[in-house]
Motif scaffolding. Structure first.
Motif, PDB file in Angstrom:
ATOM      1  N   GLY A   1       0.890  -1.164   0.070  1.00  0.00           N
ATOM      2  CA  GLY A   1       0.163   0.166  -0.005  1.00  0.00           C
ATOM      3  C   GLY A   1       0.719   1.417  -0.017  1.00  0.00           C
ATOM      4  N   ASP A   2       2.193   0.985  -0.040  1.00  0.00           N
ATOM      5  CA  ASP A   2       3.217   2.370  -0.268  1.00  0.00           C
ATOM      6  C   ASP A   2       3.220   3.151   1.102  1.00  0.00           C
ATOM      7  OD1 ASP A   2       5.057   3.550  -1.414  1.00  0.00           O
ATOM      8  OD2 ASP A   2       4.118   4.629  -2.936  1.00  0.00           O
ATOM      9  N   VAL A   3       2.774   2.312   2.190  1.00  0.00           N
ATOM     10  CA  VAL A   3       2.824   2.985   3.724  1.00  0.00           C
ATOM     11  C   VAL A   3       4.303   3.027   4.088  1.00  0.00           C
ATOM     12  CG1 VAL A   3       1.909   3.121   5.916  1.00  0.00           C
ATOM     13  CG2 VAL A   3       0.363   2.625   4.196  1.00  0.00           C
ATOM     14  N   LEU A   4       4.965   1.761   3.982  1.00  0.00           N
ATOM     15  CA  LEU A   4       6.531   1.557   4.458  1.00  0.00           C
ATOM     16  C   LEU A   4       6.903   1.373   2.985  1.00  0.00           C
ATOM     17  CD1 LEU A   4       5.810  -1.105   7.148  1.00  0.00           C
ATOM     18  CD2 LEU A   4       5.955   1.233   7.450  1.00  0.00           C
ATOM     19  N   ARG A   5       8.496   1.954   2.982  1.00  0.00           N
ATOM     20  CA  ARG A   5       9.068   1.484   1.925  1.00  0.00           C
ATOM     21  C   ARG A   5      10.396   1.037   2.564  1.00  0.00           C
ATOM     22  NH1 ARG A   5       8.909   6.444  -2.440  1.00  0.00           N
ATOM     23  NH2 ARG A   5       6.497   6.392  -2.981  1.00  0.00           N
ATOM     24  N   PRO A   6      10.554  -0.203   2.947  1.00  0.00           N
ATOM     25  CA  PRO A   6      11.778  -0.811   3.407  1.00  0.00           C
ATOM     26  C   PRO A   6      13.151  -0.790   2.760  1.00  0.00           C
ATOM     27  CG  PRO A   6       9.814  -2.523   3.568  1.00  0.00           C
ATOM     28  CD  PRO A   6       9.629  -1.202   2.355  1.00  0.00           C
ATOM     29  N   ASP A   7      14.169  -0.920   3.239  1.00  0.00           N
ATOM     30  CA  ASP A   7      15.391  -1.314   2.523  1.00  0.00           C
ATOM     31  C   ASP A   7      15.282  -2.368   1.590  1.00  0.00           C
ATOM     32  OD1 ASP A   7      18.408  -0.222   2.358  1.00  0.00           O
ATOM     33  OD2 ASP A   7      18.593  -2.518   2.784  1.00  0.00           O
ATOM     34  N   PRO A   8      15.939  -2.439   0.382  1.00  0.00           N
ATOM     35  CA  PRO A   8      15.659  -3.485  -0.419  1.00  0.00           C
ATOM     36  C   PRO A   8      16.478  -4.844  -0.019  1.00  0.00           C
ATOM     37  CG  PRO A   8      16.959  -1.748  -1.692  1.00  0.00           C
ATOM     38  CD  PRO A   8      16.214  -1.051  -0.573  1.00  0.00           C
ATOM     39  N   GLY A   9      17.900  -4.270   0.810  1.00  0.00           N
ATOM     40  CA  GLY A   9      18.777  -5.300   1.418  1.00  0.00           C
ATOM     41  C   GLY A   9      17.913  -6.127   2.276  1.00  0.00           C
ATOM     42  N   TRP A  10      17.238  -5.670   3.319  1.00  0.00           N
ATOM     43  CA  TRP A  10      16.366  -6.267   4.246  1.00  0.00           C
ATOM     44  C   TRP A  10      15.115  -7.121   3.654  1.00  0.00           C
ATOM     45  CZ3 TRP A  10      10.963  -5.784   5.521  1.00  0.00           C
ATOM     46  CH2 TRP A  10      10.744  -6.189   6.683  1.00  0.00           C
ATOM     47  N   LEU A  11      14.780  -6.347   2.527  1.00  0.00           N
ATOM     48  CA  LEU A  11      13.529  -7.294   1.960  1.00  0.00           C
ATOM     49  C   LEU A  11      14.117  -8.588   1.360  1.00  0.00           C
ATOM     50  CD1 LEU A  11      11.507  -4.443   0.177  1.00  0.00           C
ATOM     51  CD2 LEU A  11      10.540  -5.885   1.931  1.00  0.00           C
ATOM     52  N   MET A  12      15.569  -8.651   0.889  1.00  0.00           N
ATOM     53  CA  MET A  12      16.078  -9.596   0.364  1.00  0.00           C
ATOM     54  C   MET A  12      16.409 -10.816   1.386  1.00  0.00           C
ATOM     55  SD  MET A  12      18.788  -8.320  -2.603  1.00  0.00           S
ATOM     56  CE  MET A  12      18.010  -7.715  -4.068  1.00  0.00           C
ATOM     57  N   VAL A  13      16.550 -10.481   2.549  1.00  0.00           N
ATOM     58  CA  VAL A  13      16.952 -11.397   3.681  1.00  0.00           C
ATOM     59  C   VAL A  13      16.231 -11.655   4.681  1.00  0.00           C
ATOM     60  CG1 VAL A  13      19.451 -10.475   3.356  1.00  0.00           C
ATOM     61  CG2 VAL A  13      17.929  -9.532   5.248  1.00  0.00           C
ATOM     62  N   THR A  14      15.007 -11.143   4.571  1.00  0.00           N
ATOM     63  CA  THR A  14      14.029 -11.362   5.739  1.00  0.00           C
ATOM     64  C   THR A  14      12.993 -12.181   5.275  1.00  0.00           C
ATOM     65  OG1 THR A  14      12.428 -10.188   7.502  1.00  0.00           O
ATOM     66  CG2 THR A  14      12.646  -9.265   5.216  1.00  0.00           C
ATOM     67  N   ALA A  15      12.325 -12.779   6.339  1.00  0.00           N
ATOM     68  CA  ALA A  15      11.193 -13.810   5.667  1.00  0.00           C
ATOM     69  C   ALA A  15       9.903 -13.362   5.482  1.00  0.00           C
ATOM     70  CB  ALA A  15      10.877 -14.979   6.653  1.00  0.00           C
ATOM     71  N   ALA A  16       9.701 -11.720   6.167  1.00  0.00           N
ATOM     72  CA  ALA A  16       8.570 -11.095   5.862  1.00  0.00           C
ATOM     73  C   ALA A  16       8.935  -9.727   5.315  1.00  0.00           C
ATOM     74  CB  ALA A  16       8.158 -10.637   7.279  1.00  0.00           C
ATOM     75  N   PRO A  17       8.325  -9.167   4.221  1.00  0.00           N
ATOM     76  CA  PRO A  17       6.942  -9.590   3.986  1.00  0.00           C
ATOM     77  C   PRO A  17       7.006 -10.915   3.067  1.00  0.00           C
ATOM     78  CG  PRO A  17       7.278  -7.781   2.577  1.00  0.00           C
ATOM     79  CD  PRO A  17       8.504  -8.020   3.774  1.00  0.00           C
ATOM     80  N   SER A  18       6.134 -11.664   3.235  1.00  0.00           N
ATOM     81  CA  SER A  18       6.194 -13.105   2.233  1.00  0.00           C
ATOM     82  C   SER A  18       5.321 -13.066   1.087  1.00  0.00           C
ATOM     83  CB  SER A  18       5.411 -14.307   3.156  1.00  0.00           C
ATOM     84  OG  SER A  18       4.272 -14.207   3.587  1.00  0.00           O
ATOM     85  N   GLN A  19       5.625 -13.637   0.054  1.00  0.00           N
ATOM     86  CA  GLN A  19       4.873 -13.495  -1.186  1.00  0.00           C
ATOM     87  C   GLN A  19       4.597 -12.150  -1.764  1.00  0.00           C
ATOM     88  OE1 GLN A  19       1.206 -15.934  -0.256  1.00  0.00           O
ATOM     89  NE2 GLN A  19       2.022 -17.833  -0.862  1.00  0.00           N
ATOM     90  N   LEU A  20       5.721 -11.368  -1.720  1.00  0.00           N
ATOM     91  CA  LEU A  20       5.634  -9.795  -1.730  1.00  0.00           C
ATOM     92  C   LEU A  20       5.019  -9.798  -3.396  1.00  0.00           C
ATOM     93  CD1 LEU A  20       5.797  -6.975  -0.811  1.00  0.00           C
ATOM     94  CD2 LEU A  20       8.541  -7.255  -1.639  1.00  0.00           C
ATOM     95  N   GLY A  21       5.714 -10.593  -4.389  1.00  0.00           N
ATOM     96  CA  GLY A  21       5.434 -10.536  -5.507  1.00  0.00           C
ATOM     97  C   GLY A  21       3.974 -10.660  -5.948  1.00  0.00           C
ATOM     98  N   GLN A  22       3.217 -11.662  -5.325  1.00  0.00           N
ATOM     99  CA  GLN A  22       1.872 -11.906  -5.605  1.00  0.00           C
ATOM    100  C   GLN A  22       1.087 -10.831  -5.084  1.00  0.00           C
ATOM    101  OE1 GLN A  22       0.455 -15.804  -4.269  1.00  0.00           O
ATOM    102  NE2 GLN A  22       2.299 -16.807  -5.098  1.00  0.00           N
TER     103      GLN A  22
END
Length: 202
Positions: free
Chosen positions: A9-30
């Motif tokens: 929903g573009d409320v949060l914009r996490p660091d891409p490195g964190w997104l690569m290594v964390t299990a959450a958020p899951s199924q981000l592409g879907q």
């Protein structure tokens, strides 16, 4: 509301490195495809089908696109080549393994280029930006690394790789190409050893 919904929903914009290594958020592409940009992801899925690339290669590529949207905002059509290069550099930073790792696959760039996201002047692969980003080789290129002298054998091995390509990931395909490319040499070596043994027996 979960983290995935906040990110999509573009409320949060996490660091891409964190997104690569964390299990959450899951199924981000879907979730990005459902919430943020259904048309953009549908075009990417269609390009994947046209390329005959298997799901095991395409799904990580769509996840990479989703990570860019999560970190940068916007829709698929807003992604730039610079965003892709930045994500690849982040991948090398957080996963400092071999460059052949599927984690470093730039196939997501090729998908974006195929659907016309970039300007016509943009290179079709990231290899032209930096030789470090080798991209994925075709079945022909994988086999031709072994410089097989017999053209019919070479063509047979290429055809076999093309048949397997939709159902395996790129690492598996590379391993198959290595085994197949080295096979004619093993056969020649075995034949030569057999001839030598026969000569010794005479």
């Amino acid at each position: 509301m979960g983290v995935t919904q906040l990110v999509c929903g573009d409320v949060l914009r996490p660091d891409p490195g964190w997104l690569m290594v964390t299990a959450a958020p899951s199924q981000l592409g879907q979730e990005m495809a459902r919430v943020r940009d259904p048309d953009g992801f549908a075009a990417l899925a269609a390009a994947r089908q046209a390329s005959a690339i298997g799901y095991s290669t395409a799904i990580p590529a769509l996840e990479r696109v989703a990570i860019i949207l999560a970190a940068k905002g916007g829709q698929v059509r807003d992604i730039t080549p610079g965003d892709c290069l930045e994500l690849l550099e982040t991948s090398y930073r957080v996963f400092p393994g071999p460059i052949t790792s599927s984690r470093h696959s730039p196939f997501f760039y090729q998908l974006l280029h195929a659907v016309g996201v970039f300007s016509p002047e943009a290179p079709p692969t990231v290899r032209m930006f930096n030789p470090r980003f080798q991209g994925q080789l075709s079945a022909e290129q994988l086999i031709d690394r072994y410089q097989l002298a017999c053209r019919p054998v070479r063509d047979l091995l290429v055809d076999y790789l093309r048949e397997r390509q939709p159902s395996v990931d790129y690492n598996t395909l590379t391993g198959l190409a290595t085994a197949l490319g080295l096979w004619p040499g093993h056969v020649r070596g075995a034949c030569a050893r057999g001839r030598r043994r026969r000569l010794r027996r005479r």
